[in-house]
Scaffold this motif. Sequence first.
Motif, mmCIF file in Angstrom:
data_model
loop_
_atom_site.group_PDB
_atom_site.id
_atom_site.type_symbol
_atom_site.label_atom_id
_atom_site.label_comp_id
_atom_site.label_asym_id
_atom_site.label_seq_id
_atom_site.Cartn_x
_atom_site.Cartn_y
_atom_site.Cartn_z
ATOM 1 N N PRO A 40 0.811 -1.227 0.000
ATOM 2 C CA PRO A 40 0.000 0.000 0.000
ATOM 3 C C PRO A 40 0.841 1.273 0.000
ATOM 4 C CG PRO A 40 -0.923 -1.608 1.506
ATOM 5 C CD PRO A 40 0.387 -2.182 1.038
ATOM 6 N N GLY A 41 0.570 2.162 -0.948
ATOM 7 C CA GLY A 41 1.268 3.430 -1.031
ATOM 8 C C GLY A 41 2.702 3.355 -1.528
ATOM 9 N N GLN A 42 3.085 2.194 -2.020
ATOM 10 C CA GLN A 42 4.473 2.001 -2.460
ATOM 11 C C GLN A 42 4.543 1.727 -3.957
ATOM 12 O OE1 GLN A 42 7.113 1.933 -0.099
ATOM 13 N NE2 GLN A 42 5.574 2.523 1.393
ATOM 14 N N GLY A 43 5.764 1.768 -4.483
ATOM 15 C CA GLY A 43 5.985 1.303 -5.846
ATOM 16 C C GLY A 43 6.032 -0.213 -5.885
ATOM 17 N N LEU A 44 6.289 -0.751 -7.044
ATOM 18 C CA LEU A 44 6.322 -2.200 -7.215
ATOM 19 C C LEU A 44 7.717 -2.746 -6.951
ATOM 20 C CD1 LEU A 44 3.896 -1.118 -9.076
ATOM 21 C CD2 LEU A 44 4.100 -3.341 -10.186
ATOM 22 N N GLN A 45 7.758 -3.986 -6.450
ATOM 23 C CA GLN A 45 9.024 -4.654 -6.166
ATOM 24 C C GLN A 45 9.001 -6.042 -6.783
ATOM 25 O OE1 GLN A 45 9.653 -5.612 -2.026
ATOM 26 N NE2 GLN A 45 11.856 -5.851 -2.284
ATOM 27 N N LEU A 46 10.101 -6.441 -7.406
ATOM 28 C CA LEU A 46 10.175 -7.753 -8.032
ATOM 29 C C LEU A 46 10.200 -8.859 -6.984
ATOM 30 C CD1 LEU A 46 10.584 -9.379 -10.689
ATOM 31 C CD2 LEU A 46 13.039 -9.207 -10.246
ATOM 32 N N LEU A 47 9.314 -9.841 -7.136
ATOM 33 C CA LEU A 47 9.301 -11.024 -6.270
ATOM 34 C C LEU A 47 10.150 -12.141 -6.862
ATOM 35 C CD1 LEU A 47 5.578 -11.495 -5.153
ATOM 36 C CD2 LEU A 47 7.534 -10.953 -3.681
ATOM 37 N N LEU A 48 9.948 -12.412 -8.140
ATOM 38 C CA LEU A 48 10.678 -13.480 -8.810
ATOM 39 C C LEU A 48 10.476 -13.363 -10.310
ATOM 40 C CD1 LEU A 48 8.116 -15.451 -9.571
ATOM 41 C CD2 LEU A 48 8.444 -16.269 -7.247
ATOM 42 N N LYS A 49 11.299 -14.129 -11.052
ATOM 43 C CA LYS A 49 11.202 -14.097 -12.506
ATOM 44 C C LYS A 49 11.586 -15.454 -13.074
ATOM 45 C CE LYS A 49 15.855 -12.135 -12.884
ATOM 46 N NZ LYS A 49 16.642 -10.928 -13.258
ATOM 47 N N GLY A 62 9.736 -15.722 0.668
ATOM 48 C CA GLY A 62 9.166 -17.064 0.760
ATOM 49 C C GLY A 62 8.222 -17.442 -0.364
ATOM 50 N N PHE A 63 8.144 -16.635 -1.412
ATOM 51 C CA PHE A 63 7.273 -16.935 -2.542
ATOM 52 C C PHE A 63 7.969 -17.830 -3.569
ATOM 53 C CE2 PHE A 63 3.470 -14.427 -1.980
ATOM 54 C CZ PHE A 63 3.846 -13.467 -1.058
ATOM 55 N N GLU A 64 7.165 -18.590 -4.287
ATOM 56 C CA GLU A 64 7.646 -19.372 -5.408
ATOM 57 C C GLU A 64 6.595 -19.345 -6.511
ATOM 58 O OE1 GLU A 64 8.172 -23.347 -3.837
ATOM 59 O OE2 GLU A 64 6.120 -23.898 -4.405
ATOM 60 N N ALA A 65 7.014 -19.655 -7.727
ATOM 61 C CA ALA A 65 6.072 -19.710 -8.840
ATOM 62 C C ALA A 65 6.465 -20.845 -9.757
ATOM 63 C CB ALA A 65 6.059 -18.390 -9.604
ATOM 64 N N GLU A 66 5.481 -21.425 -10.400
ATOM 65 C CA GLU A 66 5.716 -22.551 -11.293
ATOM 66 C C GLU A 66 5.250 -22.209 -12.698
ATOM 67 O OE1 GLU A 66 4.007 -26.266 -10.127
ATOM 68 O OE2 GLU A 66 5.272 -27.391 -11.525
ATOM 69 N N PHE A 67 6.136 -22.358 -13.660
ATOM 70 C CA PHE A 67 5.823 -22.142 -15.063
ATOM 71 C C PHE A 67 5.304 -23.447 -15.657
ATOM 72 C CE2 PHE A 67 5.806 -20.914 -19.297
ATOM 73 C CZ PHE A 67 6.681 -21.648 -20.081
ATOM 74 N N LYS A 68 4.113 -23.391 -16.238
ATOM 75 C CA LYS A 68 3.536 -24.562 -16.918
ATOM 76 C C LYS A 68 3.218 -24.152 -18.340
ATOM 77 C CE LYS A 68 1.623 -26.859 -12.841
ATOM 78 N NZ LYS A 68 0.421 -27.439 -12.206
ATOM 79 N N ARG A 69 4.064 -24.575 -19.249
ATOM 80 C CA ARG A 69 3.923 -24.173 -20.648
ATOM 81 C C ARG A 69 2.608 -24.682 -21.226
ATOM 82 N NH1 ARG A 69 7.597 -22.562 -24.417
ATOM 83 N NH2 ARG A 69 9.336 -23.130 -23.064
ATOM 84 N N SER A 70 2.229 -25.905 -20.882
ATOM 85 C CA SER A 70 1.034 -26.522 -21.465
ATOM 86 C C SER A 70 -0.234 -25.776 -21.058
ATOM 87 C CB SER A 70 0.936 -27.982 -21.042
ATOM 88 O OG SER A 70 0.815 -28.076 -19.628
ATOM 89 N N GLN A 71 -0.183 -25.107 -19.923
ATOM 90 C CA GLN A 71 -1.345 -24.365 -19.432
ATOM 91 C C GLN A 71 -1.169 -22.857 -19.592
ATOM 92 O OE1 GLN A 71 -2.269 -25.605 -15.416
ATOM 93 N NE2 GLN A 71 -1.982 -27.760 -15.900
ATOM 94 N N SER A 72 -0.052 -22.422 -20.156
ATOM 95 C CA SER A 72 0.257 -20.987 -20.278
ATOM 96 C C SER A 72 0.026 -20.276 -18.953
ATOM 97 C CB SER A 72 -0.616 -20.346 -21.378
ATOM 98 O OG SER A 72 -0.339 -20.923 -22.627
ATOM 99 N N SER A 73 0.575 -20.883 -17.910
ATOM 100 C CA SER A 73 0.350 -20.316 -16.577
ATOM 101 C C SER A 73 1.660 -20.102 -15.844
ATOM 102 C CB SER A 73 -0.572 -21.219 -15.756
ATOM 103 O OG SER A 73 0.094 -22.427 -15.417
ATOM 104 N N PHE A 74 1.597 -19.198 -14.889
ATOM 105 C CA PHE A 74 2.744 -18.891 -14.040
ATOM 106 C C PHE A 74 2.177 -18.477 -12.688
ATOM 107 C CE2 PHE A 74 7.043 -18.280 -13.197
ATOM 108 C CZ PHE A 74 7.363 -16.996 -12.770
ATOM 109 N N ASN A 75 1.694 -19.454 -11.931
ATOM 110 C CA ASN A 75 1.009 -19.179 -10.679
ATOM 111 C C ASN A 75 1.985 -18.969 -9.530
ATOM 112 O OD1 ASN A 75 -1.303 -19.523 -12.154
ATOM 113 N ND2 ASN A 75 -1.786 -21.535 -11.292
ATOM 114 N N LEU A 76 1.638 -18.036 -8.688
ATOM 115 C CA LEU A 76 2.467 -17.672 -7.530
ATOM 116 C C LEU A 76 1.946 -18.382 -6.296
ATOM 117 C CD1 LEU A 76 4.726 -15.624 -6.547
ATOM 118 C CD2 LEU A 76 2.826 -14.120 -5.912
#
Lengths: 116, 114
Positions: A40-49, A62-76
Amino acid sequence: AQSVTQPDIHITVSEGASLELRCNYSYGATPYLFWYVQSPGQGLQLLLKYFSGDTLVQGIKGFEAEFKRSQSSFNLRKPSVHWSDAAEYFCAVGALTEDSNYQLIWGAGTKLIIKP
Amino acid sequence: DAGITQSPRYKITETGRQVTLMCHQTWSHSYMFWYRQDLGHGLRLIYYSAAADITDKGEVPDGYVVSRSKTENFPLTLESATRSQTSVYFCASSETSVVENEQYFGPGTRLTVT
């Protein structure tokens, strides 16, 4: 056309519960994928890529994300949320423009609300 | 102070007036960006700059003008403000291309056009 969809405008979870924020993208080539957080009230910060390699990427806070090409998804995901995680989360894809530069195409964001 | 700063943080102006939003970064990053953030739209790129004296249009450039005479500064001017330009404006910088390096964001300027 390239696009990023975050289907959930708001998500409410209890403190200590697990979290998954959804992100789907539309992009013809190999995607460069990002998650940013805006407190809130801040700029954006990179979590992961994600650029290539292991499809499960670890980020800060403590965040992670999984790339699933078959589903065109990148859920956090996060196994256990803290009250300080209340923020807005943005997914983005790096897309090549007509003049061969990359720009970020952003999703509309998901606001995370933490219940005590 | 090190980092990326924006001024003013809040601005109210009238329709038709010229407004300039300032952005300053201390890292000597090559790339700088201006975004607007509107509810339901996420971030939309207005203009970006790959280096001093090099600027390019983004997704929504109409009604905006930018310049970059020095690497560290990237002002955004609304030549004749309209109500549709009421938004939160974010400046960002990146060492090189956005797919190689993180973008660092300023705290934003909330602009209201009455």
